[in-house]
Design a protein around this motif. Structure first.
Motif, PDB file in Angstrom:
ATOM      1  N   HIS A 180      15.536  70.198  49.109  1.00 28.92           N
ATOM      2  CA  HIS A 180      16.590  70.483  50.091  1.00 28.92           C
ATOM      3  C   HIS A 180      17.980  70.235  49.535  1.00 28.92           C
ATOM      4  N   LYS A 181      18.079  69.601  48.360  1.00 26.79           N
ATOM      5  CA  LYS A 181      19.365  69.369  47.716  1.00 26.79           C
ATOM      6  C   LYS A 181      19.809  70.546  46.848  1.00 26.79           C
ATOM      7  N   GLN A 182      18.921  71.500  46.618  1.00 26.65           N
ATOM      8  CA  GLN A 182      19.261  72.651  45.784  1.00 26.65           C
ATOM      9  C   GLN A 182      20.238  73.585  46.515  1.00 26.65           C
ATOM     10  N   PRO A 183      21.215  74.155  45.792  1.00 25.15           N
ATOM     11  CA  PRO A 183      22.215  75.019  46.441  1.00 25.15           C
ATOM     12  C   PRO A 183      21.605  76.145  47.269  1.00 25.15           C
ATOM     13  N   TYR A 184      20.549  76.780  46.780  1.00 22.53           N
ATOM     14  CA  TYR A 184      19.935  77.883  47.528  1.00 22.53           C
ATOM     15  C   TYR A 184      19.431  77.400  48.884  1.00 22.53           C
ATOM     16  N   TYR A 185      18.776  76.244  48.883  1.00 17.77           N
ATOM     17  CA  TYR A 185      18.246  75.709  50.137  1.00 17.77           C
ATOM     18  C   TYR A 185      19.357  75.192  51.047  1.00 17.77           C
ATOM     19  N   LYS A 186      20.402  74.642  50.464  1.00 17.94           N
ATOM     20  CA  LYS A 186      21.554  74.239  51.282  1.00 17.94           C
ATOM     21  C   LYS A 186      22.128  75.439  52.014  1.00 17.94           C
ATOM     22  N   ASN A 187      22.192  76.574  51.313  1.00 19.01           N
ATOM     23  CA  ASN A 187      22.725  77.804  51.933  1.00 19.01           C
ATOM     24  C   ASN A 187      21.830  78.322  53.049  1.00 19.01           C
ATOM     25  N   LEU A 188      20.561  77.919  53.015  1.00 16.42           N
ATOM     26  CA  LEU A 188      19.635  78.307  54.082  1.00 16.42           C
ATOM     27  C   LEU A 188      19.727  77.366  55.287  1.00 16.42           C
ATOM     28  N   GLY A 189      20.536  76.300  55.143  1.00 20.05           N
ATOM     29  CA  GLY A 189      20.724  75.387  56.261  1.00 20.05           C
ATOM     30  C   GLY A 189      20.063  74.040  56.109  1.00 20.05           C
ATOM     31  N   TYR A 190      19.413  73.807  54.961  1.00 16.50           N
ATOM     32  CA  TYR A 190      18.724  72.535  54.775  1.00 16.50           C
ATOM     33  C   TYR A 190      19.675  71.396  54.426  1.00 16.50           C
ATOM     34  N   ASN A 191      20.958  71.704  54.237  1.00 20.50           N
ATOM     35  CA  ASN A 191      21.929  70.657  53.888  1.00 20.50           C
ATOM     36  C   ASN A 191      22.145  69.661  55.018  1.00 20.50           C
ATOM     37  N   GLN A 192      21.737  70.000  56.222  1.00 23.73           N
ATOM     38  CA  GLN A 192      21.887  69.089  57.358  1.00 23.73           C
ATOM     39  C   GLN A 192      20.696  68.155  57.511  1.00 23.73           C
ATOM     40  N   CYS A 193      19.700  68.304  56.622  1.00 25.54           N
ATOM     41  CA  CYS A 193      18.465  67.537  56.767  1.00 25.54           C
ATOM     42  C   CYS A 193      18.521  66.245  55.955  1.00 25.54           C
ATOM     43  N   ASN A 194      17.902  65.203  56.484  1.00 23.97           N
ATOM     44  CA  ASN A 194      17.825  63.924  55.791  1.00 23.97           C
ATOM     45  C   ASN A 194      16.368  63.523  55.607  1.00 23.97           C
ATOM     46  N   TYR A 195      15.982  63.323  54.368  1.00 28.19           N
ATOM     47  CA  TYR A 195      14.648  62.837  54.032  1.00 28.19           C
ATOM     48  C   TYR A 195      14.880  61.584  53.189  1.00 28.19           C
ATOM     49  N   LEU A 196      15.054  60.470  53.873  1.00 29.09           N
ATOM     50  CA  LEU A 196      15.615  59.273  53.245  1.00 29.09           C
ATOM     51  C   LEU A 196      14.745  58.708  52.133  1.00 29.09           C
ATOM     52  N   GLU A 197      13.419  58.707  52.327  1.00 28.86           N
ATOM     53  CA  GLU A 197      12.548  58.150  51.292  1.00 28.86           C
ATOM     54  C   GLU A 197      12.596  59.001  50.024  1.00 28.86           C
ATOM     55  N   ALA A 198      12.577  60.316  50.191  1.00 27.64           N
ATOM     56  CA  ALA A 198      12.665  61.212  49.030  1.00 27.64           C
ATOM     57  C   ALA A 198      14.000  61.039  48.317  1.00 27.64           C
ATOM     58  N   GLU A 199      15.065  60.899  49.100  1.00 26.41           N
ATOM     59  CA  GLU A 199      16.390  60.754  48.503  1.00 26.41           C
ATOM     60  C   GLU A 199      16.539  59.410  47.790  1.00 26.41           C
ATOM     61  N   HIS A 200      15.970  58.354  48.351  1.00 28.26           N
ATOM     62  CA  HIS A 200      16.020  57.044  47.697  1.00 28.26           C
ATOM     63  C   HIS A 200      15.240  57.063  46.387  1.00 28.26           C
ATOM     64  N   LEU A 201      14.084  57.718  46.394  1.00 28.52           N
ATOM     65  CA  LEU A 201      13.300  57.817  45.163  1.00 28.52           C
ATOM     66  C   LEU A 201      14.090  58.567  44.096  1.00 28.52           C
ATOM     67  N   TYR A 202      14.712  59.664  44.485  1.00 25.83           N
ATOM     68  CA  TYR A 202      15.508  60.443  43.529  1.00 25.83           C
ATOM     69  C   TYR A 202      16.628  59.614  42.913  1.00 25.83           C
ATOM     70  N   GLU A 203      17.216  58.735  43.695  1.00 26.07           N
ATOM     71  CA  GLU A 203      18.320  57.908  43.206  1.00 26.07           C
ATOM     72  C   GLU A 203      17.873  56.907  42.137  1.00 26.07           C
ATOM     73  N   GLU A 204      16.584  56.549  42.132  1.00 27.67           N
ATOM     74  CA  GLU A 204      16.138  55.445  41.274  1.00 27.67           C
ATOM     75  C   GLU A 204      15.047  55.803  40.263  1.00 27.67           C
ATOM     76  N   ALA A 205      14.428  56.956  40.378  1.00 28.74           N
ATOM     77  CA  ALA A 205      13.251  57.265  39.560  1.00 28.74           C
ATOM     78  C   ALA A 205      13.613  57.962  38.252  1.00 28.74           C
ATOM     79  N   ILE A 206      12.970  57.512  37.185  1.00 26.22           N
ATOM     80  CA  ILE A 206      13.069  58.158  35.882  1.00 26.22           C
ATOM     81  C   ILE A 206      11.653  58.325  35.335  1.00 26.22           C
ATOM     82  N   THR A 207      11.345  59.516  34.827  1.00 30.09           N
ATOM     83  CA  THR A 207      10.027  59.818  34.286  1.00 30.09           C
ATOM     84  C   THR A 207       9.978  59.467  32.800  1.00 30.09           C
ATOM     85  N   LEU A 208       9.006  58.640  32.433  1.00 29.61           N
ATOM     86  CA  LEU A 208       8.834  58.246  31.033  1.00 29.61           C
ATOM     87  C   LEU A 208       7.891  59.215  30.314  1.00 29.61           C
ATOM     88  N   PRO A 209       7.971  59.308  29.000  1.00 27.36           N
ATOM     89  CA  PRO A 209       7.041  60.160  28.252  1.00 27.36           C
ATOM     90  C   PRO A 209       5.587  59.762  28.506  1.00 27.36           C
TER      91      PRO A 209
END
Length: 393
Positions: free
Chosen positions: A331-360
């Protein structure tokens, strides 16, 4: 920079057997739509304990086919997770449907069944749960919800070949299940994907969909001009896999369990070294699942580190550790924001994105590479701790 060569977050593991399998096809009469396709499909179906398997040119094409087979069309809603690659929801858009996102569980990072329940309307047609990192979703709850509301479950198991849920192989449980064979996945066909199912109607629809909507089955035809005749009965796509890809897939599948064991060994080493470090959170696996460990997501706790995720990411890359991020919430992607998803909040997904890094994490990683990654992360954490919790940068 380090004195190590660059370690990617994932890569294919090929040997001479794989190369020879491809060479054999190149020397044969069929490069596409030949015998290797059926052989690969039968091997995949046997591996995951499903009745049918239909190979596609990519995992995305396979998801599109599943949405078609499920009858998703304009006006239909399909519930999925925002913590995934865009293909999991794009496939709904391809059919004219509307993706509806449901937030993730804060422990497993998979779609939360309680959030699914909240999103169901009279327009809901299907659920696309995603087995994030290779850990199966809470399928028992999801399937119970689906049956109660007469919904179809299309499982995106791009990460989960070889995983099990309550003793059952992923690929044999949901109405349809997609696996991906991109080079960073458990096995590769270069590009490629498959849908497994136990439903013959879905199977037949998938076969036609990947080949222009064409059938040569005389029992399904409206006319018959002779033995050469075929009919295009709906608008399908050219989503066929080649025999070259399928031959590579057959060879790779023979090594799948071996690849999986090596992935588990690496994960055990990561977990052992990181489990007592308060600045990070290791992945949690539910008691009733066996993850196939496609990726290893380490969560860096921003409240006890005095460094941004971007700086951590860059420091690791500068040490030739090819970390990645899975995923930017859809929902953070520009295409989806243009579809109206920019008003949506998915707090757990957003918190994970803020802190997660994928290791090899890939089978051909050496023990020395794993140790180097562990020690580098420990060193970077040690030099970036807050003096006390709550201190500002």
């Amino acid at each position: 920079m380090s004195d190590h060569s660059f370690i990617p977050y994932g890569k294919q593991s090929l040997d001479e057997e794989d190369i020879q399998a491809v060479v054999n096809v190149l020397r044969s009469d069929y490069l596409t739509t030949g015998p290797a396709i059926n052989q690969f499909e039968e091997a995949i179906a046997a591996y995951v304990d499903s009745k049918y398997a239909v190979a596609f040119s990519s995992g995305t094409a396979a998801l599109h086919g599943a949405c078609f087979a499920a009858g998703i069309t304009e006006g239909d809603e399909v519930i999925t997770t925002p913590m995934t690659f865009v293909a999991s929801s794009n496939c709904v858009l391809y059919q004219g449907g509307t993706p509806i996102f449901a937030d993730i569980d804060p422990v497993t990072y998979n779609i939360n069944p309680l959030e699914i329940e909240k999103k169901i309307t009279n327009k809901t047609k299907a659920i696309i749960p995603v087995d994030f990192t290779g850990q199966p979703c809470e399928l028992e709850e999801i399937i119970e919800i689906a049956r109660r509301h007469k919904l179809i479950v299309i499982e995106d198991a791009a990460h989960a070949l070889g995983a099990t849920y309550r003793g059952q192989k992923i690929g044999s449980i949901s109405d349809m299940t997609m696996f991906s064979f991109h080079p960073v996945k458990h096995i590769t066909t270069g590009e490629g994907g498959v849908i497994t199912t136990n439903n013959k109607v879905y199977y037949e629809k998938l076969l036609a969909f990947r080949s222009h909507g064409i059938t040569r089955d005389r029992s399904q035809m409206m006319d018959d001009h002779g033995p050469w005749y075929y009919e295009m009965q709906f608008l399908g796509y050219n989503y066929r896999m080649t025999d070259i890809q399928a031959a590579l897939g057959i060879s790779q599948l023979r090594k799948s369990d071996q690849f999986l064991e090596r992935r588990k060994e690496i994960v055990e080493k990561y977990n052992w070294h990181f489990k007592d470090i308060k600045e990070v959170v290791i992945p949690k696996q539910s008691a009733f699942v066996e993850s196939s460990w496609h990726i290893y997501v380490l969560r860096f706790c921003s409240n006890v580190l005095q460094v941004s995720k971007a700086k951590l990411f860059n420091e690791l890359r500068n040490c030739d550790i090819g970390v990645n991020v899975h995923y930017i919430p859809v929902h953070k992607q520009p295409y989806y924001k243009n579809l109206g998803y920019n008003q949506c909040n998915y707090l757990e997904a957003e918190h994970l994105y803020e802190e997660a890094i994928t290791l090899p994490l890939f089978p051909s990683m050496t023990d020395q590479e794993v140790e180097y990654i562990i020690q580098t992360i420990k060193r970077i954490i040690s030099t970036n701790k807050r003096t006390k919790v709550g201190d500002e940068e």
